[in-house]
Design a protein around this motif. Structure first.
Motif, PDB file in Angstrom:
ATOM      1  N   LEU A 151       5.647  -8.967  -0.408  1.00  0.00           N
ATOM      2  CA  LEU A 151       4.812  -7.949   0.232  1.00  0.00           C
ATOM      3  C   LEU A 151       5.725  -6.994   0.973  1.00  0.00           C
ATOM      4  O   LEU A 151       6.545  -7.417   1.798  1.00  0.00           O
ATOM      5  N   VAL A 152       5.622  -5.699   0.666  1.00  0.00           N
ATOM      6  CA  VAL A 152       6.338  -4.698   1.457  1.00  0.00           C
ATOM      7  C   VAL A 152       5.310  -3.946   2.297  1.00  0.00           C
ATOM      8  O   VAL A 152       4.236  -3.597   1.824  1.00  0.00           O
ATOM      9  N   TYR A 153       5.642  -3.735   3.544  1.00  0.00           N
ATOM     10  CA  TYR A 153       4.765  -2.995   4.438  1.00  0.00           C
ATOM     11  C   TYR A 153       5.614  -2.118   5.336  1.00  0.00           C
ATOM     12  O   TYR A 153       6.831  -2.310   5.444  1.00  0.00           O
ATOM     13  N   CYS A 154       4.991  -1.157   5.954  1.00  0.00           N
ATOM     14  CA  CYS A 154       5.683  -0.272   6.882  1.00  0.00           C
ATOM     15  C   CYS A 154       4.931  -0.299   8.202  1.00  0.00           C
ATOM     16  O   CYS A 154       3.748   0.060   8.246  1.00  0.00           O
ATOM     17  N   SER A 155       5.594  -0.740   9.254  1.00  0.00           N
ATOM     18  CA  SER A 155       4.930  -0.909  10.551  1.00  0.00           C
ATOM     19  C   SER A 155       4.652   0.413  11.256  1.00  0.00           C
ATOM     20  O   SER A 155       4.039   0.433  12.326  1.00  0.00           O
ATOM     21  N   ILE A 178       0.842  -1.185   0.000  1.00  0.00           N
ATOM     22  CA  ILE A 178       0.000   0.000   0.000  1.00  0.00           C
ATOM     23  C   ILE A 178       0.887   1.248   0.000  1.00  0.00           C
ATOM     24  O   ILE A 178       2.098   1.161   0.206  1.00  0.00           O
ATOM     25  N   PRO A 179       0.325   2.431  -0.272  1.00  0.00           N
ATOM     26  CA  PRO A 179       1.136   3.650  -0.427  1.00  0.00           C
ATOM     27  C   PRO A 179       2.070   3.927   0.751  1.00  0.00           C
ATOM     28  O   PRO A 179       1.696   3.765   1.903  1.00  0.00           O
ATOM     29  N   GLY A 180       3.283   4.343   0.407  1.00  0.00           N
ATOM     30  CA  GLY A 180       4.249   4.719   1.421  1.00  0.00           C
ATOM     31  C   GLY A 180       5.082   3.578   1.963  1.00  0.00           C
ATOM     32  O   GLY A 180       5.834   3.756   2.926  1.00  0.00           O
ATOM     33  N   CYS A 181       4.984   2.398   1.342  1.00  0.00           N
ATOM     34  CA  CYS A 181       5.728   1.241   1.832  1.00  0.00           C
ATOM     35  C   CYS A 181       6.986   0.952   1.024  1.00  0.00           C
ATOM     36  O   CYS A 181       7.791   0.105   1.423  1.00  0.00           O
ATOM     37  N   GLY A 182       7.148   1.605  -0.116  1.00  0.00           N
ATOM     38  CA  GLY A 182       8.388   1.461  -0.861  1.00  0.00           C
ATOM     39  C   GLY A 182       8.390   0.417  -1.949  1.00  0.00           C
ATOM     40  O   GLY A 182       9.468  -0.048  -2.354  1.00  0.00           O
ATOM     41  N   GLU A 213       0.722 -14.379   4.797  1.00  0.00           N
ATOM     42  CA  GLU A 213       0.796 -15.797   4.438  1.00  0.00           C
ATOM     43  C   GLU A 213       0.624 -16.047   2.943  1.00  0.00           C
ATOM     44  O   GLU A 213       0.977 -17.117   2.445  1.00  0.00           O
ATOM     45  N   LEU A 214       0.117 -15.064   2.223  1.00  0.00           N
ATOM     46  CA  LEU A 214      -0.073 -15.216   0.776  1.00  0.00           C
ATOM     47  C   LEU A 214       1.209 -14.933  -0.003  1.00  0.00           C
ATOM     48  O   LEU A 214       1.232 -15.089  -1.226  1.00  0.00           O
ATOM     49  N   TYR A 215       2.263 -14.530   0.698  1.00  0.00           N
ATOM     50  CA  TYR A 215       3.493 -14.079   0.046  1.00  0.00           C
ATOM     51  C   TYR A 215       4.686 -14.945   0.457  1.00  0.00           C
ATOM     52  O   TYR A 215       4.692 -15.555   1.527  1.00  0.00           O
ATOM     53  N   ASP A 216       5.694 -14.964  -0.414  1.00  0.00           N
ATOM     54  CA  ASP A 216       6.922 -15.692  -0.114  1.00  0.00           C
ATOM     55  C   ASP A 216       7.825 -14.881   0.801  1.00  0.00           C
ATOM     56  O   ASP A 216       8.564 -15.444   1.613  1.00  0.00           O
ATOM     57  N   LEU A 217       7.776 -13.562   0.663  1.00  0.00           N
ATOM     58  CA  LEU A 217       8.522 -12.653   1.522  1.00  0.00           C
ATOM     59  C   LEU A 217       7.608 -11.523   1.971  1.00  0.00           C
ATOM     60  O   LEU A 217       6.852 -10.976   1.159  1.00  0.00           O
ATOM     61  N   ALA A 218       7.670 -11.171   3.235  1.00  0.00           N
ATOM     62  CA  ALA A 218       6.980  -9.996   3.760  1.00  0.00           C
ATOM     63  C   ALA A 218       8.036  -9.148   4.471  1.00  0.00           C
ATOM     64  O   ALA A 218       8.620  -9.591   5.467  1.00  0.00           O
ATOM     65  N   ILE A 219       8.308  -7.964   3.937  1.00  0.00           N
ATOM     66  CA  ILE A 219       9.423  -7.150   4.416  1.00  0.00           C
ATOM     67  C   ILE A 219       8.920  -5.827   4.983  1.00  0.00           C
ATOM     68  O   ILE A 219       8.207  -5.082   4.295  1.00  0.00           O
ATOM     69  N   ASP A 220       9.313  -5.538   6.204  1.00  0.00           N
ATOM     70  CA  ASP A 220       8.965  -4.281   6.860  1.00  0.00           C
ATOM     71  C   ASP A 220       9.996  -3.219   6.455  1.00  0.00           C
ATOM     72  O   ASP A 220      11.166  -3.297   6.836  1.00  0.00           O
ATOM     73  N   THR A 221       9.564  -2.230   5.684  1.00  0.00           N
ATOM     74  CA  THR A 221      10.500  -1.202   5.210  1.00  0.00           C
ATOM     75  C   THR A 221      10.731  -0.108   6.247  1.00  0.00           C
ATOM     76  O   THR A 221      11.482   0.836   5.981  1.00  0.00           O
ATOM     77  N   PHE A 222      10.097  -0.233   7.404  1.00  0.00           N
ATOM     78  CA  PHE A 222      10.439   0.628   8.533  1.00  0.00           C
ATOM     79  C   PHE A 222      11.703   0.098   9.215  1.00  0.00           C
ATOM     80  O   PHE A 222      12.587   0.862   9.604  1.00  0.00           O
ATOM     81  N   SER A 223      11.801  -1.218   9.324  1.00  0.00           N
ATOM     82  CA  SER A 223      12.944  -1.853   9.981  1.00  0.00           C
ATOM     83  C   SER A 223      14.119  -2.069   9.036  1.00  0.00           C
ATOM     84  O   SER A 223      15.248  -2.257   9.487  1.00  0.00           O
ATOM     85  N   ASN A 224      13.842  -2.087   7.724  1.00  0.00           N
ATOM     86  CA  ASN A 224      14.881  -2.344   6.733  1.00  0.00           C
ATOM     87  C   ASN A 224      14.928  -1.203   5.723  1.00  0.00           C
ATOM     88  O   ASN A 224      13.905  -0.850   5.135  1.00  0.00           O
ATOM     89  N   ASN A 225      16.115  -0.624   5.506  1.00  0.00           N
ATOM     90  CA  ASN A 225      16.231   0.429   4.507  1.00  0.00           C
ATOM     91  C   ASN A 225      16.218  -0.184   3.107  1.00  0.00           C
ATOM     92  O   ASN A 225      16.144  -1.406   2.959  1.00  0.00           O
TER      93      ASN A 225
END
Length: 206
Positions: free
Chosen positions: A110-114, A17-21, A180-192
């Motif tokens: 999946l990229v998300y921002c916590s 979703i918007p702002g997640c990179g 669970e629908l994705y192979d990778l779920a990455i938090d772009t808040f914790s990872n640059n």
């Protein structure tokens, strides 16, 4: 160019979703692998402007509701077909991970921002709008889009999504961003962006 035959996956989808990179990651992967990059958002924005469905001078992105269901479906099914027949593609769109369900050889990211505050700040800086405008843009757009796609894709959800995840919901909407629908779920808040790209390349076997 990295030959898709030498990697763990032959195509990649990126959803967020918007702002997640997602765009930053998609372009980074495309540059690194020399694979073709497709931005669903850019494609749809261009179409909306050409058809006068959206003000080209607007700084923010538009709602999915400006398109007909038929056009939305045509684009999404087109992505699914591409993933089934092509190789060396990076597809970046809200629903690319959903359209990739049950297709072998596709790395679904999946990229998300916590932190919602960070998401808002990213949109403010990207689009040059106020915090109030960014919040309205992010959260109203999410709800409107998810409402439309839940209505449109109930049949596909039950057909494409593994049975054990078909009950996943986000409130009254289908949970298209269930990790669970994705192979990778990455938090772009914790990872640059460099760390995020490194995680993907490792999963690719590179």
């Amino acid at each position: 160019m990295v030959d898709p035959k030498t990697t763990k996956y032959r195509n990649i989808t990126i959803s967020g979703i918007p702002g997640c990179g997602s765009s930053t990651l998609g372009k980074g992967i495309s540059k690194k692998l020399e694979w073709e990059y497709f931005s669903g958002g850019d494609f749809m924005r261009k179409y909306a402007i050409e058809k006068n469905l959206f003000d080209k001078n607007s700084k923010v992105h538009h709602l999915a509701t400006v398109y007909s269901d038929d056009f939305d479906r045509k684009v999404d099914y087109g992505m699914r077909e591409s993933l089934q027949t092509d190789s060396g593609r990076v597809l970046d769109s809200w629903l690319s991970g959903f359209t990739a369900q049950s297709i072998e050889g596709t790395l679904k990211i999946l990229v998300y921002c916590s932190s919602d505050e960070i998401r808002v700040d990213r949109i403010v800086n990207r689009d040059g709008i106020s915090i109030k405008e960014a919040k309205r843009h992010i959260f109203e757009r999410e709800d409107k889009n998810l409402e439309k796609w839940t209505r449109m894709y109930k049949k596909e959800w039950d057909k494409w999504v593994p049975e054990k995840y078909r009950d996943k919901r986000k409130g009254k909407f289908l949970d298209f961003y269930c990790p669970e629908l994705y192979d990778l779920a990455i938090d772009t808040f914790s990872n640059n962006k460099e760390e995020t790209l490194k995680i993907v390349l490792k999963e690719m076997g590179l």
